[in-house]
Design a protein around this motif. Sequence first.
Motif, short mmCIF file in Angstrom:
data_model
loop_
_atom_site.label_atom_id
_atom_site.label_comp_id
_atom_site.label_asym_id
_atom_site.label_seq_id
_atom_site.Cartn_x
_atom_site.Cartn_y
_atom_site.Cartn_z
N THR A 163 0.83 -1.20 0.00
CA THR A 163 0.00 0.00 0.00
C THR A 163 0.87 1.26 0.00
N THR A 164 1.93 1.22 0.79
CA THR A 164 2.86 2.34 0.84
C THR A 164 3.49 2.58 -0.52
N ARG A 165 3.86 1.50 -1.21
CA ARG A 165 4.48 1.61 -2.53
C ARG A 165 3.51 2.23 -3.54
N VAL A 166 2.27 1.76 -3.52
CA VAL A 166 1.26 2.29 -4.44
C VAL A 166 1.00 3.76 -4.15
N LEU A 167 0.89 4.11 -2.89
CA LEU A 167 0.64 5.50 -2.51
C LEU A 167 1.81 6.40 -2.91
N ASN A 168 3.04 5.93 -2.70
CA ASN A 168 4.20 6.71 -3.10
C ASN A 168 4.25 6.93 -4.61
N ASP A 169 3.94 5.89 -5.38
CA ASP A 169 3.90 6.03 -6.84
C ASP A 169 2.85 7.05 -7.26
N PHE A 170 1.69 6.98 -6.62
CA PHE A 170 0.62 7.92 -6.93
C PHE A 170 1.04 9.36 -6.62
N GLU A 203 4.03 10.59 -6.43
CA GLU A 203 5.10 11.04 -7.32
C GLU A 203 4.54 11.45 -8.68
N ASN A 204 3.51 10.77 -9.16
CA ASN A 204 2.93 11.08 -10.47
C ASN A 204 1.93 12.22 -10.43
N LEU A 205 1.52 12.62 -9.26
CA LEU A 205 0.48 13.65 -9.13
C LEU A 205 0.83 14.97 -9.81
N PRO A 206 2.02 15.54 -9.63
CA PRO A 206 2.29 16.84 -10.26
C PRO A 206 2.63 16.77 -11.75
N VAL A 234 2.27 16.25 -15.84
CA VAL A 234 1.24 16.48 -16.85
C VAL A 234 0.93 15.16 -17.55
N PRO A 235 -0.22 15.04 -18.22
CA PRO A 235 -0.61 13.76 -18.82
C PRO A 235 0.42 13.17 -19.78
N THR A 236 1.14 14.00 -20.54
CA THR A 236 2.12 13.45 -21.48
C THR A 236 3.29 12.79 -20.76
N GLU A 237 3.53 13.19 -19.51
CA GLU A 237 4.59 12.55 -18.71
C GLU A 237 4.07 11.32 -17.98
N LYS A 238 2.77 11.28 -17.70
CA LYS A 238 2.19 10.16 -16.95
C LYS A 238 1.92 8.95 -17.83
N TYR A 239 1.42 9.19 -19.05
CA TYR A 239 0.93 8.10 -19.88
C TYR A 239 1.70 8.04 -21.19
N GLY A 240 1.67 6.89 -21.83
CA GLY A 240 2.35 6.70 -23.10
C GLY A 240 1.59 7.26 -24.28
#
Length: 100
Positions: free
Chosen positions: A20-27, A29-32, A34-40
């Motif tokens: 859960t900690t790993r998933v939350l940390n990943d989330f 980190e990706n929060l700030p 932009v979509p082009t950096e988050k998704y392919g």
Amino acid sequence: MPEEMAKKHGLAPKNIDPATTRVLNDFLENLPKVPTEKYGGPMTTQQEVGWYATTHARHFQGRKNFGIKENDITKYAEAYTITVGRSPFHRRPAITTAPP
């Protein structure tokens, strides 16, 4: 990070699952990002329009947007509002009785 946030707010974390900690940390980190950096690729049809337009978008970066600050209509509306006490664009209530 969740443990640090919990300590900062006076909460005592108990039995935090490492997954859960790993998933939350990943989330977090990706929060700030932009979509082009988050998704392919684009995730919505609206993103498809500008997904690959980063080079074209640079053309508009130096432009400044100046709105209309004052013109004849806004001067009239401001004077009317000060004089009458309501906006000239405000709809008046309907007449419910017939005049005598």
